[in-house]
Each structure stands twice: as structure tokens, then as C-alpha cells.
Design a protein around this motif. Sequence first.
Motif, short mmCIF file in Angstrom:
data_model
loop_
_atom_site.label_atom_id
_atom_site.label_comp_id
_atom_site.label_asym_id
_atom_site.label_seq_id
_atom_site.Cartn_x
_atom_site.Cartn_y
_atom_site.Cartn_z
N GLU A 1 11.55 8.82 -5.80
CA GLU A 1 12.31 8.24 -4.69
C GLU A 1 12.01 6.76 -4.50
N LEU A 2 10.86 6.32 -4.98
CA LEU A 2 10.47 4.92 -4.81
C LEU A 2 10.98 4.04 -5.94
N GLY A 3 11.21 4.66 -7.09
CA GLY A 3 11.65 3.88 -8.24
C GLY A 3 10.49 3.21 -8.94
N GLU A 4 10.77 2.07 -9.58
CA GLU A 4 9.74 1.36 -10.34
C GLU A 4 8.69 0.78 -9.39
N LEU A 5 7.43 0.93 -9.78
CA LEU A 5 6.33 0.38 -8.98
C LEU A 5 6.18 -1.12 -9.20
N ARG A 6 5.53 -1.79 -8.25
CA ARG A 6 5.31 -3.23 -8.35
C ARG A 6 3.91 -3.53 -8.85
N TYR B 1 0.84 -1.20 0.00
CA TYR B 1 0.00 0.00 0.00
C TYR B 1 0.88 1.25 0.00
N ILE B 2 0.68 2.09 -1.01
CA ILE B 2 1.39 3.36 -1.09
C ILE B 2 0.38 4.44 -0.70
N PRO C 1 8.87 3.21 5.46
CA PRO C 1 9.47 3.99 4.38
C PRO C 1 8.61 5.22 4.11
N VAL C 2 9.24 6.37 3.97
CA VAL C 2 8.50 7.60 3.68
C VAL C 2 9.23 8.36 2.58
N VAL D 1 4.10 2.05 2.30
CA VAL D 1 4.99 3.18 2.02
C VAL D 1 4.17 4.45 2.21
N LEU D 2 4.71 5.42 2.95
CA LEU D 2 4.02 6.69 3.17
C LEU D 2 4.58 7.76 2.25
N VAL D 3 3.69 8.61 1.76
CA VAL D 3 4.08 9.78 0.97
C VAL D 3 3.65 11.01 1.74
#
Length: 354
Positions: free
Chosen positions: A64-69, A3-4, A57-58, A27-29
Amino acid sequence: MRYIIIGAGAIGGTVGGRLAESGHDVVLVARGAHYEAVRERGLRVRTSDGTREHRLPVIQTPAELGELRPDDVLFLAVKTQDCEAALDAWSGRPVAGGGTAGEVLPLVCAQNGVESERIALRRFRRVYGMCVWLPATHVEPGSVSAAGAPYTGILHIGRYPKGTDDTARLVAADLEKSKLLAPVVADVMRWKYGKLLSNLANAIEAVTGPLSGDEAVALYRRARAEGEAVLAAAGIEAVSEQEQKETRGDRIRLEPLDGSERGGGSSWQSLSRGTGTIEADYLNGEITLLGRLHGVPTPVNATLQSVANAFARERRAAGSMPVAELLGLVAQAEERAGQRAGDRAGDRAQERPS
């Protein structure tokens, strides 16, 4: 699924914290001082069953996260006025295995109002609406609190514009394991329009303080009556106050949290943090818009929208306007609306053949 959480404030931070607590990948934004606090000290989540520090992770930007899954779920929890920028930033991000986020990933819209799903559907193929009933507070960087017990909130979820699917059911199951009730419904926007009518009180609370007096409550009832008239004219169905109350029933009660009093809802919190923006254009402003489209006067909501926006723009203190002053502004707007209606009637009379 990972979950982003795009927007780790009151709602996003609480949901992200609860998901992490039950073992999910999160992952937190965040941005600004909140981002710095979470990065340095973790996210502090206060609930009825204690306070937990989540070292998650924030990030501030998708890069900053790179490629998504392929198993990522984007959980959009920024205010509606910030949707465009967030969706532009995330929709074009590449996903491992092919495609972009907008083409292949599910996006859950967890905001007040009814506009974010429309905005999202221009950029994302798989959009889910979420009607959020989750009394939570975020006024201090790095910290959120939620007073609901034994469940933290109720999050109705469904496909937008309608329907359900396996993804909605999987997300709901994860939320249910995380002390969040998550009914899967085929008519999620009906629930969101019902919540919209309730949120017409947000501007009153934000500029005058808690709705504890008869005058403030009566003003909300007038704003709601305008909203109900507008939805009827537009042919839009919304869940009733009674249906919402019955759905919550006694499954959630509000428990005071030591050192974390809830001063007000989301609009009040925006003013308290001095963000410079507020969601009034998508709450009272939604009623104003529909009223103009369907010929229904909405002087109460138009005034609340205007005053709330002025408070945000001028960074005036939350709750600093006396209710009597706000009522005076509403009365002036109603008088002007009556005069315009009289002028239109007179013009029509003059147009009739003699």
C-alpha cells in the motif's frame, strides 16, 4: 527522515504520535480493528500534556505504501512472536535509487526480549537494538496512552550486535525532540538483557493481576534469580536494577491519565485484547532456553511461560488466576525438577567404576 512504524500499538503508536507531534514524517502500520479506527478517526494519543488526534497515513501492508524512500527508517514495534511475518513482508521491498529495504534501510527493533535483533539480522544488514522503557497502554482500537512525564519514556539505542553510528545519533536526536529520552549506547544488548530480567514479571502480572502482594513479588524475585543464574552461566552481562533506576532518576514520573488507567504491561494488554498470542516464549522462554543450553534448572520461568501461553491460547481473562494457584503449579514444577536432578545424580553414581 520518514519513520515507518511497523506495529502502531502501545509503543509504536506512542512513538509515532510523539514524532508526528514534533513535525516528523510518520507512516503507521496497523491491522484489524486498530487499523480501521486509525484510518477513520486518526490515532488518539493520551499523554500527561493532553490528548491529541493524529491524522497520519496508515497502511496494513507494504504494498500500500509503494516504493520506499532512501531516507526511510523502519521502526519495528510488533511483538517478537510477530517479527518473522513483518520482516518477511518488508525486507524485500524496493527502495528508490536501488536495493531493497533489507539491503539499504535501517531497522530499529523496539521490542521486549533479545531475540528480534537476531531474527532481523538474517534479513536486514543495518539492525539497531532499542531498549524500551515507556509505560504505555493500548487496549482500545485507535487509542494509545502513555503516563510518563515530563518525558514519555527512555529508549536506549545502538547498533546490533554492538557499536554506534550517525544513523543511531540522528534517530536519537529526533526522539529527543519528541519528548523521548534516547541515549545512544555501544552496548545496547546489555540494556536489553537488563530489561529482560525485569520483564520476567510480565507473565505473573498477566495471569494474576498487578504485582501488589508479597507472594506475587516474591515469585518474581525467584523468576529473576533464575534469570540471573542463567545469564551468569552463559557469560552474558546485563545492566543491574540499580543502574536502570539511576539512569531514569527523577527525569520521568508516572502521572495518572483521566479515563485511561494503566491496567498492566504488554503481556497483560495482549490478554486483555484477546489476541491469542503472548510474548512469554521470548521473555520467560528466553531464560528457559538458556537454562537448557547451560544446564541451569529454570522451573519457575518454565511454569510462567507455559501458563501464560495457555492463557493466550484459551483466551482466558487477564488476571483471573489466583496467585496461590500459580504458586502451586510452580511448586509442582520445582518438585519435578528436583526429582530429575536426583535421578541424574543416581545415574552418575551407578556409572562410576567400583
